[in-house]
Scaffold this motif. Structure first.
Motif, PDB file in Angstrom:
ATOM      1  N   UNK A 146      -6.496  -3.197   2.709  1.00 55.72           N
ATOM      2  CA  UNK A 146      -5.674  -3.278   3.917  1.00 55.72           C
ATOM      3  C   UNK A 146      -5.693  -4.666   4.584  1.00 55.72           C
ATOM      4  N   UNK A 147      -4.514  -5.230   4.664  1.00 55.33           N
ATOM      5  CA  UNK A 147      -4.320  -6.419   5.480  1.00 55.33           C
ATOM      6  C   UNK A 147      -4.293  -5.972   6.942  1.00 55.33           C
ATOM      7  N   UNK A 176     -12.235  -8.427   8.650  1.00 53.88           N
ATOM      8  CA  UNK A 176     -10.996  -9.033   9.161  1.00 53.88           C
ATOM      9  C   UNK A 176     -10.126  -8.042   9.924  1.00 53.88           C
ATOM     10  N   UNK A 177     -10.403  -6.738   9.744  1.00 56.88           N
ATOM     11  CA  UNK A 177      -9.593  -5.725  10.436  1.00 56.88           C
ATOM     12  C   UNK A 177     -10.264  -5.168  11.684  1.00 56.88           C
ATOM     13  N   UNK A 207      -3.587  -2.259   8.245  1.00 60.61           N
ATOM     14  CA  UNK A 207      -4.636  -1.553   8.997  1.00 60.61           C
ATOM     15  C   UNK A 207      -4.053  -0.985  10.288  1.00 60.61           C
ATOM     16  N   UNK A 208      -3.254  -1.798  10.949  1.00 55.22           N
ATOM     17  CA  UNK A 208      -2.631  -1.371  12.215  1.00 55.22           C
ATOM     18  C   UNK A 208      -1.746  -0.145  11.968  1.00 55.22           C
ATOM     19  N   UNK A 209      -0.940  -0.217  10.923  1.00 55.60           N
ATOM     20  CA  UNK A 209      -0.018   0.885  10.626  1.00 55.60           C
ATOM     21  C   UNK A 209      -0.785   2.170  10.303  1.00 55.60           C
ATOM     22  N   UNK A 210      -1.841   2.053   9.498  1.00 52.75           N
ATOM     23  CA  UNK A 210      -2.614   3.241   9.121  1.00 52.75           C
ATOM     24  C   UNK A 210      -3.259   3.884  10.347  1.00 52.75           C
ATOM     25  N   UNK A 211      -3.866   3.072  11.188  1.00 53.34           N
ATOM     26  CA  UNK A 211      -4.548   3.642  12.356  1.00 53.34           C
ATOM     27  C   UNK A 211      -3.548   4.172  13.380  1.00 53.34           C
ATOM     28  N   UNK A 212      -2.414   3.512  13.515  1.00 52.84           N
ATOM     29  CA  UNK A 212      -1.394   4.021  14.454  1.00 52.84           C
ATOM     30  C   UNK A 212      -0.860   5.379  13.986  1.00 52.84           C
ATOM     31  N   UNK A 213      -0.827   5.564  12.681  1.00 51.65           N
ATOM     32  CA  UNK A 213      -0.389   6.861  12.150  1.00 51.65           C
ATOM     33  C   UNK A 213      -1.480   7.916  12.367  1.00 51.65           C
ATOM     34  N   UNK A 226     -20.618  16.606   6.965  1.00 48.19           N
ATOM     35  CA  UNK A 226     -19.459  15.713   6.969  1.00 48.19           C
ATOM     36  C   UNK A 226     -19.408  14.867   5.723  1.00 48.19           C
ATOM     37  N   UNK A 227     -18.655  13.782   5.783  1.00 43.09           N
ATOM     38  CA  UNK A 227     -18.477  13.002   4.563  1.00 43.09           C
ATOM     39  C   UNK A 227     -18.215  11.530   4.818  1.00 43.09           C
ATOM     40  N   UNK A 228     -18.534  10.740   3.805  1.00 43.26           N
ATOM     41  CA  UNK A 228     -18.148   9.328   3.770  1.00 43.26           C
ATOM     42  C   UNK A 228     -17.052   9.246   2.703  1.00 43.26           C
ATOM     43  N   UNK A 229     -15.890   8.799   3.117  1.00 43.77           N
ATOM     44  CA  UNK A 229     -14.694   8.943   2.297  1.00 43.77           C
ATOM     45  C   UNK A 229     -14.137   7.577   1.937  1.00 43.77           C
ATOM     46  N   UNK A 230     -13.987   7.308   0.667  1.00 46.51           N
ATOM     47  CA  UNK A 230     -13.397   6.041   0.237  1.00 46.51           C
ATOM     48  C   UNK A 230     -11.893   6.168   0.091  1.00 46.51           C
ATOM     49  N   UNK A 231     -11.442   6.377  -1.143  1.00 40.98           N
ATOM     50  CA  UNK A 231     -10.016   6.387  -1.461  1.00 40.98           C
ATOM     51  C   UNK A 231      -9.169   7.241  -0.534  1.00 40.98           C
ATOM     52  N   UNK A 232      -9.646   8.436  -0.233  1.00 41.33           N
ATOM     53  CA  UNK A 232      -8.832   9.363   0.570  1.00 41.33           C
ATOM     54  C   UNK A 232      -8.759   8.966   2.045  1.00 41.33           C
ATOM     55  N   UNK A 233      -9.506   7.932   2.445  1.00 48.92           N
ATOM     56  CA  UNK A 233      -9.400   7.502   3.856  1.00 48.92           C
ATOM     57  C   UNK A 233      -8.278   6.482   4.030  1.00 48.92           C
ATOM     58  N   UNK A 234      -7.635   6.105   2.926  1.00 46.53           N
ATOM     59  CA  UNK A 234      -6.604   5.061   3.005  1.00 46.53           C
ATOM     60  C   UNK A 234      -5.218   5.636   3.280  1.00 46.53           C
TER      61      UNK A 234
END
Ligand code: PEP
Length: 257
Positions: free
Chosen positions: A18-19, A49-50, A23-29, A234-242
């Motif tokens: 994420x640039x 950087x994010x 990053x902004x778009x993902x979190x805003x969603x 709970x969980x620590x999530x890699x790929x599915x957190x994107x």
């Protein structure tokens, strides 16, 4: 005391993705999708950087921000590194430490994980300390030995009051980014083992309060079963957190418990 008194934590580990605009778009969603979640602590651990973008987009929401590593020294000649104080000063709350990719590709050891954990705690960050066995170690039937050693070394010299500020992520290395998830029974078995090791070191009352996550190819399809287990908080999530929808589905599964 039991699972009901531990708040589940679902943390995304974005890794090197994420640039800033992405990053902004993902979190805003994500923000409106999870705004009604009450029983789960939601954390997004993002590249350095994010961090500023992430903190600004999530300000006043129920999403906490974490970093993906920190150095153990306060400052000095450590080119390319970021200190715990630098993160805390920004308003970062969590930091992932000892991730298997850091251990595998950047030569991090239990000794440096221990030093980083102490540095993070001294800066009032909440460490998410990752432990887990290699496939070869599981095949050799030494999973418990490996985990016991990591718990002992990674938390060496850390007092109970500080341990309570830590989260432990059980991440079998063979399940990270491979699509191979541990079964819910395997995850429960090792998370319970970790709690048992903590009980030996700190007493059962302390061990019962520690959030122990599972991580390794957790997704919308398998999250509900994993997080329903007694010792999986709970969980620590890699790929599915994107992807906001995938991450939200996991958070919803943990909210239901
Ligand atoms: C991780 O990076 O910690 C992780 C668990 O990755 P994934 O969910 O992609 O396996």
């Amino acid at each position: 005391m039991n699972k009901a008194v531990r708040k589940a934590i679902i943390a995304g580990n974005w890794k090197m993705n994420k640039t800033r605009p992405e990053a902004k778009a993902l979190l805003e969603e994500l923000v409106p999708m999870v705004k009604d979640i009450k029983n789960v602590e939601i954390v997004a651990c993002v590249p350095f950087t994010n961090l500023e973008t992430a903190l600004s987009v999530t300000e006043g929401t129920n999403i906490k921000i974490g970093a993906e590593n920190c150095h153990f020294e306060k400052s000095g000649a450590f080119t390319g590194e970021i200190s715990a104080d630098m993160l805390a000063e920004m308003g970062v709350e969590y930091v992932v430490l000892g991730h298997s990719e850091r251990r595998q590709y950047f030569a991090e050891t239990d000794e440096t994980v221990n030093k980083r954990t102490k540095a993070a705690l001294a800066a009032n960050l909440k460490p998410i300390v990752c432990v887990g066995e290699l496939l070869w170690e599981r095949e050799c039937n030494i999973t418990n030995e490996v985990i016991a050693r990591q718990i002992k070394l990674d938390f060496f010299g850390i007092e109970a009051d500080d341990l309570k500020k830590c989260v432990i992520a059980y991440e079998p290395v063979w399940a990270i980014g491979t699509g191979k998830t541990a079964t819910a029974e395997q995850a429960q078995e090792v998370c319970a083992f970790i709690r048992g090791e903590l009980a030996k070191l700190y007493g059962a009352d302390v061990a019962e309060t520690i959030t122990i996550q599972y991580g390794g190819s957790m997704n919308a399809g398998n999250a509900a079963e994993l997080v329903s287990k007694t010792d999986v908080d709970g969980g620590l999530i890699g790929g599915a957190s994107l992807k906001a929808a995938d991450f939200t589905a996991i958070i919803n599964a943990a909210e239901i418990g």
